[in-house]
Design an enzyme around this catalytic site. Sequence first.
Site, PDB file in Angstrom:
ATOM      1  CG  HIS A  62     110.673  83.160 -62.452  1.00 11.77           C
ATOM      2  ND1 HIS A  62     111.790  83.182 -63.271  1.00 11.77           N
ATOM      3  CD2 HIS A  62     110.767  82.033 -61.734  1.00 11.77           C
ATOM      4  CE1 HIS A  62     112.508  82.103 -63.042  1.00 11.77           C
ATOM      5  NE2 HIS A  62     111.924  81.389 -62.115  1.00 11.77           N
ATOM      6  CB  CYS A 119     107.569  73.778 -67.324  1.00 10.91           C
ATOM      7  SG  CYS A 119     106.983  73.145 -65.735  1.00 10.91           S
ATOM      8  CB  ALA A 146     109.467  74.299 -62.737  1.00  9.04           C
ATOM      9  NE  ARG A 152     114.046  76.686 -56.213  1.00  6.09           N
ATOM     10  CZ  ARG A 152     114.991  77.350 -56.861  1.00  6.09           C
ATOM     11  NH1 ARG A 152     115.583  76.811 -57.892  1.00  6.09           N
ATOM     12  NH2 ARG A 152     115.343  78.568 -56.488  1.00  6.09           N
TER      13      ARG A 152
HETATM   14  S1  SF4 Z   1     105.769  69.627 -65.233  1.00  6.34           S
HETATM   15 FE1  SF4 Z   1     103.577  69.912 -65.199  1.00  6.34          FE
HETATM   16  S2  SF4 Z   1     103.253  72.025 -65.567  1.00  6.34           S
HETATM   17 FE2  SF4 Z   1     105.361  71.601 -66.108  1.00  6.34          FE
HETATM   18  S3  SF4 Z   1     105.334  71.205 -68.267  1.00  6.34           S
HETATM   19 FE3  SF4 Z   1     105.030  69.271 -67.278  1.00  6.34          FE
HETATM   20  S4  SF4 Z   1     102.864  69.092 -67.064  1.00  6.34           S
HETATM   21 FE4  SF4 Z   1     103.253  71.137 -67.544  1.00  6.34          FE
END
Ligand code: SF4
Lengths: 550, 458
Positions: free
Chosen positions: A203, A70, A73, A104
């Site tokens: 990014h 996402c 991330a 990571r």
């Molecule tokens: S990990 Fe957190 S920020 Fe990423 S999609 Fe899930 S809820 Fe949203």
Amino acid sequence: MSEVLDTISPKPSALQPMAVKKELLERYPTKVARKRARQIIINEVGPDCSVPEIQSNVRTIPGIITQRGCTYAGCKGVVLGPTRDIVNITHGPIGCGFYSWLTRRNQTKPNGPTDHNFMTYCFSTDMQDEQIIFGGEKKLRQAIQEAYDILKPKAIAIFSTCPVGLIGDDVHAVAREMKEKLGINVFAFSCEGYKGVSQSAGHHIANNGIFTHVVGLDDTVSEGKFKINLLGEYNIGGDAFEIERLFKDCGLTLISTFSGNSSYDYFTNSHTADLNLIMCHRSINYVAEMMETKFGIPWIKINFIGASATAKSLRKIAAYFEDAELAARVEEVIAREMPAVEEVRAEVKTRCAGKRAMLFVGGSRAHHYQELFREIGMEIVSAGYEFAHRDDYEGRRVLPNIKVDADSRNIEELHVEPDPNRYKVRISPEQIDRLEKTGLRLKDYDGMMAEMPNGTLVIDDISQFETEKLIEIFRPDIVCAGIKEKYAIQKSGTPMKQLHSYDTGGPYAAFKGAINFYREIDRMVNSKVWKYLKAPWQEHPELAATYVWE
Amino acid sequence: MLLRHTPDTVAERTALTINPAKTCQPIGAMYAALGINRCLPHSHGSQGCCAYHRSTLTRHYKEPVMAGTSSFTEGSSVFGGQANLLQAINNIFAIYEPEVIAVHTTCLSETIGDDITQIIAKAREENKIPKGKYVIHANTPSYVGSHVTGFANMVKGMVDYFAAADGRKENRINIIPGYVEPADMEEIKRIASDMGISTIMFPDTSNVLNGPQTGRYAMFPAGGVTVADLIRTGGSMGTVALGRLASGLAARTLDAKCKVPCEILDLPIGLMATDRFIDTLRQIAGVSVPDSLNIERGRLLDVMTDMHQYFFGRTAALAGDPDQLISLTEFLVSVDMWPIHIVTGTPGKKFESRIKEITKEVPHPVNVKATGDLFLLHQWIKNEPVDLLIGNTYMKYIARDEDIPLVRFGFPILDRIGHIYFPTIGYRGGLRLLEKILDALLDRQDRDAPEESFELVM
Ligand code: SF4
Ligand code: SF4
């Protein structure tokens, strides 16, 4: 022995790509198949390096098991994560912060025992239902205060997760307020996971944030004749350390890396460099573009993955600075490093040549690592990116033709103008002309497809189903992807190398890194362990009525 | 120093969590769902959560972890995720052919308020669920509870959707194993089967998340509780639920729904908790305990007595999930160790009082906190160092900074193997735990011994 390594000319796979593509699409419901057909492309490089169009950076279809993550991330995990001295607070429930905590493998090395290093910490507002109902700004403010009281950092960054965007917390207002109150830099990122179709949006948001709040805060000009920034190198497994060593030996002054082994101060000063080098084009070309517009720093695409790529990139840098002494030092370093590389390469090649690899990873790594495989004589039968855009596949020449869809449009585009005081022309138009004639193209990137053989399959946002099918069809000797794909591939009897975090090992960048990678791939594709998949009684199930001892 | 900024002075924090000792609900739900045969977990929300949960489970189990996602983008976040979930259900059945899709929500879909029950009903109406296939769900907002809560909710979902009663009772016991490793689930089944008891265990991740290497990948491995068995749980004569937090909810729900009485026990970690588990099984099933188990018990006790001198008075700091920590603390106390710093991230008032109760005879002050974090635990350790740490992989940073041996236990373990293959529950599991603890303590004693007192026989 100082000549650049020859990369073997890639040969197209013997399998019929059309038939393979058809097989990949067969199982899908019609609508899914139609969409995927535009993301699964049979490569064909024209004489002018033109390549077919591939659909990318579009939504993943619900229910498809995807490699993607996402926006959060991409923002917190990838771009800001490797910087050691910013306190990164995840504003949201506990999970998002927890999962991006140390996973990571981006290494960092503070300058001394009293230097700030927050990389081993995970900070979260751990929102509870109370905050979801009544808003989380108060808790966020308090969390920033507590972080400041305990850690006294120079900078605090806030990262929004999905629910934060929905309940409408104004993280930027909180950041401004706390910046004022504490007198340190506090800035926020609206990087809610749903904002984009993949990490890529994150990014972009991260780049915008660093550029707005950090870059340019410190005008001190450091000594050094050749000042560079390295963009899009995240120091996984120590890659940046290896590159830094090379730069030092070549006499290049590294002002800042975005963002492997990086620190806040380096960012603030990065606008004093004279050249930006882009490793991962996807994640960071934004910063290079904006720095060029605002400060006049040109950029070139380089690649330090693979020995010949590294040599080529170093020469590119030397060419840009048009300095004979630098060029000589670069040649010296290449000549010094190459024999060891060549020796291992030749040895490893005897065992790896002709073997096949597939790479489905990242937004540059699926391209960069092809060099390394070719250096040991391996063939890439198929490759693709997890979150790239068309330009990463087809080259920047297609940028004007990319249609911006709704998902990309909701990511802010910064309007950048030349800085009245600090814009400085680094290189004259005549010089650019001259360089281009020698083949050094500034702000350009050909993309991955131009370097892949005709007939290979280029696949964007590959699904688990397609991965399994391809393994069945191509029987590759190794697959490179991420942790989520790893064990399914290995259970099929195929070694799998992670290229996001490398599993273990590294560095794989530059010359020493190339040696490490050759050895790693040699170990993996020639390992004995894969030979024992069947027990003797499974290989020869017939019963023979004889005594074993006879 | 890896955690160079952790000061010894403990300042109260009300808003900032540092180095959490818990994670979010959906990952627990995903783990539980993997314990159903031919089930694909599905994360209803943005794809990021799903990616994170899969990655973390994969790193812990070193096994494939597949799950679908509704892949929300901005639009779904505004208009709701119904269209995405309907599409996902359709695609998943067409492409991956599971028997069950187990949907869990995420913070996002919870905050929007998607009504999953209604969406599943709609999917059925629109014929998106093929005959003989199922879609079940659990609500798992992460701003409530922790991964343990998510596990509990999904196990409850199994009862809600499947358990059925036709009035007949069969001579069989349901076991809800709690949030434990696949190896533990296997061990629980073995113990029951050694006692000659017919059981249905749910969820059951053995052979799913500790599967063999065969050279052939199967998205749905042979393990997991079958749907048929889940349906039959309603006709069992009783349920034994292990771990109050992880299993209590489902057990009580099954009682309410199908009148299957339940016993909620501690996780059988250590001698006494295992005794209680086996004694309960014996009484409900009306069987006697076979000698094989008595022998196992005797062996564990043998080590407890033989090696008592190495355990006695050794202090420990623990972090993990409440169900685990309660039994683990009891186990340590039973060998006269002193667990003096204990945190869990999972909220819940009962935890602290249970631990206080268990440790009341420890001749040393005991720090305990629910909704604590590893930062706090580290600060306690700085103020009062201990001989041993027990907890997940994130504890290795404290272990290194403070030079204290660590026994890895709990979730996640990212840097060692063993947890998915060798149980830590039951008598044999207890033996393994004690061996690990002894190894850690004695290795340290060897390392630190002056040359003149470095000894061959210990
Ligand atoms: S990990 Fe957190 S920020 Fe990423 S999609 Fe899930 S809820 Fe949203
Ligand atoms: S948003 Fe919620 S469900 Fe998703 S990772 Fe974050 S805490 Fe977990």
